[in-house]
Write an enzyme that holds these catalytic residues in place. Structure first.
Site, PDB file in Angstrom:
ATOM      1  N   GLY A  27       0.844  -1.202   0.000  1.00  0.00           N
ATOM      2  CA  GLY A  27       0.000   0.000   0.000  1.00  0.00           C
ATOM      3  C   GLY A  27       0.872   1.242   0.000  1.00  0.00           C
ATOM      4  N   GLU A  39       5.844  -5.218   5.658  1.00  0.00           N
ATOM      5  CA  GLU A  39       6.275  -6.590   5.956  1.00  0.00           C
ATOM      6  C   GLU A  39       6.260  -7.498   4.728  1.00  0.00           C
ATOM      7  OE1 GLU A  39       3.611  -8.836   8.417  1.00  0.00           O
ATOM      8  OE2 GLU A  39       1.847  -7.752   7.734  1.00  0.00           O
ATOM      9  N   ASP A  64       0.587   1.721   8.845  1.00  0.00           N
ATOM     10  CA  ASP A  64       0.147   0.855   9.950  1.00  0.00           C
ATOM     11  C   ASP A  64       1.141   0.840  11.120  1.00  0.00           C
ATOM     12  OD1 ASP A  64      -1.870   0.216   8.185  1.00  0.00           O
ATOM     13  OD2 ASP A  64      -0.977  -1.682   7.563  1.00  0.00           O
ATOM     14  N   ARG A 106     -23.707   7.472  14.347  1.00  0.00           N
ATOM     15  CA  ARG A 106     -23.310   7.555  12.936  1.00  0.00           C
ATOM     16  C   ARG A 106     -21.918   6.964  12.791  1.00  0.00           C
ATOM     17  NH1 ARG A 106     -27.920   9.055  12.601  1.00  0.00           N
ATOM     18  NH2 ARG A 106     -28.743  10.836  11.449  1.00  0.00           N
TER      19      ARG A 106
HETATM   20  O1  F6P Z   1      -1.185  -1.585   4.911  1.00  0.00           O
HETATM   21  C1  F6P Z   1      -1.701  -0.342   4.623  1.00  0.00           C
HETATM   22  C2  F6P Z   1      -3.199  -0.400   4.478  1.00  0.00           C
HETATM   23  O2  F6P Z   1      -3.652   0.909   4.226  1.00  0.00           O
HETATM   24  C3  F6P Z   1      -3.949  -1.033   5.642  1.00  0.00           C
HETATM   25  O3  F6P Z   1      -4.111  -0.149   6.723  1.00  0.00           O
HETATM   26  C4  F6P Z   1      -5.229  -1.417   4.963  1.00  0.00           C
HETATM   27  O4  F6P Z   1      -5.869  -2.501   5.610  1.00  0.00           O
HETATM   28  C5  F6P Z   1      -4.788  -1.813   3.590  1.00  0.00           C
HETATM   29  O5  F6P Z   1      -3.548  -1.196   3.357  1.00  0.00           O
HETATM   30  C6  F6P Z   1      -5.751  -1.414   2.508  1.00  0.00           C
HETATM   31  O6  F6P Z   1      -5.288  -1.912   1.304  1.00  0.00           O
HETATM   32  P1  F6P Z   1      -5.898  -1.538  -0.110  1.00  0.00           P
HETATM   33  O7  F6P Z   1      -5.319  -0.198  -0.508  1.00  0.00           O
HETATM   34  O8  F6P Z   1      -5.421  -2.622  -0.999  1.00  0.00           O
HETATM   35  O9  F6P Z   1      -7.376  -1.453   0.031  1.00  0.00           O
END
Ligand code: F6P
Length: 352
Positions: free
Chosen positions: A10, A103, A127, A275
């Site tokens: 990500g 990771e 994260d 909400r």
């Molecule tokens: O690892 C970074 C992260 O933003 C996480 O917090 C989240 O669960 C994931 O990537 C979301 O991934 P994607 O962009 O593939 O939806």
């Protein structure tokens, strides 16, 4: 030397700052040549790269995202993947690879060491779940964005005497929730590390109301799970809140949805109007904070130093304010979960 660089997993704020730091250090300090592989490991597998130099890196320091693109491609899930990576690097005359990732990306870099690939790792992720480094770049910006959102949610929650549930990212760790929740003065902070009892959450919210606080902000990590569900199945897969959602090449389920469920439960059980706001990818986009720009720059400079020392299989890390090198294997061996002392102290004094 000829150095390759890739950004995988990500994206996060600070990736362009780290690319710039690697390129400037390599070119200006060592006279190296740098190429950037596009879209993470996919670019190395498909042999797609672009030349990077000082001119290309002008004006990218504060830019969000990554000019190289990214993907969650895992060479170990592709036939002959590791061999293709090695062959493409060799044919391209690449002496060393700088892998910028979390990771998954760094885990691949470490395993590729056994296939003859010379790599140095740089940790990034909003994260903040990589071991061996106090913090990864991207985290500070994500916390700042989430905190600003909570500040805004608070004023509208107060006006309407509502409970607002704010779902934040973080995958299977609650770093963003804990830090943004503390900074934003949340009434509840729910993290994956501590399965929560929804009835107890509702009781605490009711107690706040009886004490004259008619609005509350509940910060919940996307990976948080109600205790009942956790006890039934404590496997990580249970944190997937999107039934049937595909898993990526590293086996991660797509998380999200716990906030909506929780808001409904709170309204049903307490009668308070509730909400939900899901911050989602807003936490990953846009310009990096000053802290993340500086950390990314320090990491980039240090990674080129490791390359020139031939210190492969290592990741640069922040420890006690200093940039150090640790084995990538140590960083990816297990996730860095939220500090229980910090969470416990906050839960005792400030929550509920
Ligand atoms: O690892 C970074 C992260 O933003 C996480 O917090 C989240 O669960 C994931 O990537 C979301 O991934 P994607 O962009 O593939 O939806």
């Amino acid at each position: 030397m000829r150095i390759g660089i890739l950004t995988g997993g990500g994206d996060c704020p600070g990736l362009n700052a780290v690319i710039r730091a690697v390129v400037l250090t390599a070119e200006l300090r060592h006279g190296d040549e740098v190429i950037g592989y596009l879209d993470g490991w996919k670019g190395v597998l498909d042999d797609v790269s672009v030349p990077l130099d000082v001119v290309r890196c002008r004006d990218i320091l504060a830019l969000g995202g990554t000019i190289l693109g990214t993907s969650r491609t895992n060479p170990f899930k592709i036939e002959d993947g590791p061999e293709r990576v090695r062959a493409n690097l060799m044919n391209g005359g690449v002496d060393a690879l700088v892998a910028v990732g979390g990771e998954d990306t760094l885990g691949v870099a470490q395993r590729l060491g056994d296939h003859g690939v010379s790599a140095v790792g740089i940790p990034k992720t909003i994260d903040n779940d990589l071991s061996g480094t106090e913090v990864t770049f991207g985290f500070d910006t994500a916390v700042q964005i989430a905190t600003e959102a909570i500040d805004r949610l608070r004023t509208t929650a107060e006006s309407h005497h509502r409970v607002i549930v704010c779902e934040v990212m973080g995958r299977n760790v609650g770093w963003i929730a804990t830090h943004a929740g503390i900074a934003g003065g949340a009434a509840e902070i729910l993290v994956p590390e501590v399965p929560f009892d929804v009835e107890a959450v509702c009781e605490r919210l009711q107690r706040r109301h009886r004490g004259g606080q008619f609005s509350s902000i509940v910060v919940v990590s996307e990976g948080a799970v109600p205790a009942a569900r956790h006890d039934a199945d404590p496997s990580p897969a249970v944190t997937s809140n999107t039934p049937g959602a595909p898993v990526d090449q590293f086996g991660h389920a797509r998380l999200g949805g716990i906030g909506a469920w929780l808001a409904e439960e709170i309204e049903r059980r307490t009668g308070f109007e509730a909400r939900v706001t899901i911050l989602g990818h807003i936490q990953r986009g846009g310009t990096p904070s000053a802290f993340d720009r500086v950390l990314a720059t320090r990491f980039g400079v240090a990674a080129v130093g490791a390359v020139h020392d031939g210190d492969y299989g290592m990741m640069v890390a922040l420890q006690c304010g200093e940039i150090v090198r640790i084995p990538i294997a140590d960083a990816v061996a297990q996730s860095k979960t939220v500090d229980r002392d910090l969470y416990g102290a906050v839960a005792d004094v400030f929550l509920g």
